[in-house]
Design a protein around this motif. Sequence first.
Motif, PDB file in Angstrom:
ATOM      1  N   GLN A  55       0.833  -1.206   0.000  1.00  0.00           N
ATOM      2  CA  GLN A  55       0.000   0.000   0.000  1.00  0.00           C
ATOM      3  C   GLN A  55       0.866   1.255   0.000  1.00  0.00           C
ATOM      4  O   GLN A  55       0.554   2.235  -0.689  1.00  0.00           O
TER       5      GLN A  55
ATOM      6  N   CYS B 145      -8.645  -5.923  -1.920  1.00  0.00           N
ATOM      7  CA  CYS B 145      -8.191  -4.669  -2.552  1.00  0.00           C
ATOM      8  C   CYS B 145      -8.978  -4.380  -3.820  1.00  0.00           C
ATOM      9  O   CYS B 145      -9.345  -3.232  -4.091  1.00  0.00           O
TER      10      CYS B 145
ATOM     11  N   SER C 227     -11.502  -1.150  -4.307  1.00  0.00           N
ATOM     12  CA  SER C 227     -11.335  -0.129  -5.338  1.00  0.00           C
ATOM     13  C   SER C 227     -12.639   0.156  -6.075  1.00  0.00           C
ATOM     14  O   SER C 227     -12.826   1.229  -6.637  1.00  0.00           O
TER      15      SER C 227
ATOM     16  N   PHE D 119      -7.144  -3.660   7.138  1.00  0.00           N
ATOM     17  CA  PHE D 119      -7.754  -3.281   5.863  1.00  0.00           C
ATOM     18  C   PHE D 119      -9.222  -3.699   5.827  1.00  0.00           C
ATOM     19  O   PHE D 119     -10.077  -2.981   5.289  1.00  0.00           O
TER      20      PHE D 119
END
Length: 707
Positions: free
Chosen positions: A251, A596, A600, A632
């Motif tokens: 990240q 992830c 997004s 996360f």
Amino acid sequence: MAIKLTRKVFLNPCFLSYNSSRFLVRLSSDHDTRFFLSKFFGGNQESGVICRHLSFSPATSLERLSWEGSSHTVLLTKLENALKDLKLDEAWETFNDFIRLYGFPNHLLVSRFITQLSYSSSPCSLQKAYDLVMMVLKEKSYHLQPDILVKLALSLSRAQMPIPSSTILRLMLEKGMLPPMNVLQLLFLHMVKTEVGACIASNLLIQICDNYVRFCSGKSPCANLLKPDTVIFNLVLDACVRFGSSLKGQQIIELMSQTGVVADAHSIIIIAQIHEINGQRDELKKFKDHVAPLPVAFVSHYRQFYECLLSLHFKFDDIDAAAELLLDLNRSRGSHPMDDPGKDFQKPRFVPIGSQNLRNGLKIQIMPELMHKDSALKEEGKSDLVLFRDKKLLPSNRALSKLINGYKRHGKMDELSKFLLGLKKELYSSGESSVIYDVIDACISLGWVEIAHDILDDMESSGDSLDSSAYMALLTAYYKRNMSREANVLLKQVRKAGLVIYLANNIVLSKNVPSNVGSSLSIKEASSIYQPSLSKCLVEEVSDAEKAVSHIIYELNSSIYFFSKAKMMGDALNIYRRMQEMKIQPTEHTFMYLVCGYSSLEMYRDITILWGDMKRIMETGSLTLSSDLYEFLLVNFLRGGYFERVMEVIDYMNKCNMYVDKWMHKSEYLKIHKNLFRSLKASKARTEAQGKRFEHVKAFKKWTGIN
């Protein structure tokens, strides 16, 4: 008891109000004392009790109670004297007395007090300074100068108190301020020394970058004041490697791209280590074309880069790529490519993150030849596969053992012979040509005599036959195993090659070699032929290969990463389902790439489904999640408003004794859900689901300290 009662008397508002410039206390007898106390406590009974504990004497009463001027002035004078004499404990007590009666003194005195506490090496004093700052900021009675906050933050960071230090920095960041870059570097330098500090530093850097990007989008003139530099990124990335936070490191790498910070030679090494841990071979290969042309002066520094890339080739079971890399390590170093007038090596180059074909994909700027001499980073790293010796990069015995075992598993021993010939050619001038003997001897020690014989045959076919020592070792092995037919074949080869060997005190001579030269043909360095370390490495490699993670997992995870970066979540999910069908256990990286990708696209509901899969696998003991992935997940559940899942993740982290950055999650909540359920009570919930959600939100707000 007497001290408490004395203070009760002297700090009584009635007494302090009466004891102004109109009245000077002067007590010289018990009778006067009783009379005075009865004036302020309205009765002889209470005044008598207090009087018995005070025990005034004529000699000391004047010294204790003769105050010149008002108590306001007396307390201020006492505070100033304590600060002047560096009596911080006394100053703290006096300061609290003053606040209880009159509120905060003037800002100059408060600032002076905070500064003196900040210069202390005592954690207790530093904590008091921090508490005082928080009191002042809560009162909002006046503004503290930024330099005072910076001094305190730096002192807290040096004392390994990262939580209060980061809190002050975050408060400054909320007002669009940051310390000067050289001071900020020192803050991060001290903060990343511990695991908790590294976690906080990485989150703080993420917040700084978010503010910088937001200011840039708003074309604010203050944006450049918030832009972190390469040194800060390197410190945080290095901490991610040291403490195993490779997912957080990924990240941070992407943040370098988003903020336009240029990666230097140190950055590239750390990025290589993060890509190796994450199994991202395709990402690391993109850097090779920029690193390979660098001159000899950079060879030592980039040894770790090649170590990481070679490790990934082995993880992906790409033996041919590993062999090619080892042969390319020292090629074209003699020419000086930086003298090429057609290239400007002082300009940053761009390396894509994810697919190179993405229209809006991220690209990180790099300058591989840029190396800060005053860097605080130590060039440390494992040397398992690549060694630096005599200005050259050489394969270690462990690397050779991986190659030998890999070629054996793939049944490509002729490729091993080609590699050994190429390696001998590349390293002949450095005296490392004995590597072929070492490989033959290692194969013999594991009982792979046929492979050793094949290598000898390949050497003869290439016109680069070996001397008698290699033949002697193999012939001895044949006789020990009663393989007389193979031994006779080898003896014919020896005679054909015109070599002399010794066997059981009898000289076996070629027909073309005179008998009087036998001793002269013996190898002078026979003791260097056998290297137990290579044999030992090969034994360990054969054993470890059976327990190693399958290369298929790395390949599937790479595909999931590719599709997730391209926001092609349908394809990424298909690969995930294929893993399940193939009974291949998903790893933490599998879930991180999927999360992830969904994040997004703001597909938070799909992340909750993945969370269910993670919990089921964790219950079997087959999966362990790091704090990076937990954190996360927590952020994404907050953004999606799934507070029940939020509290579940927090509970898992608490059970694992993981640090949770409450400030970051509190800020995320206030940014998105500030007015959620502000006026609603549990009794007014319309449905059971709404009531449960209310309770989970309430629990989260209590956990973070939101009123």
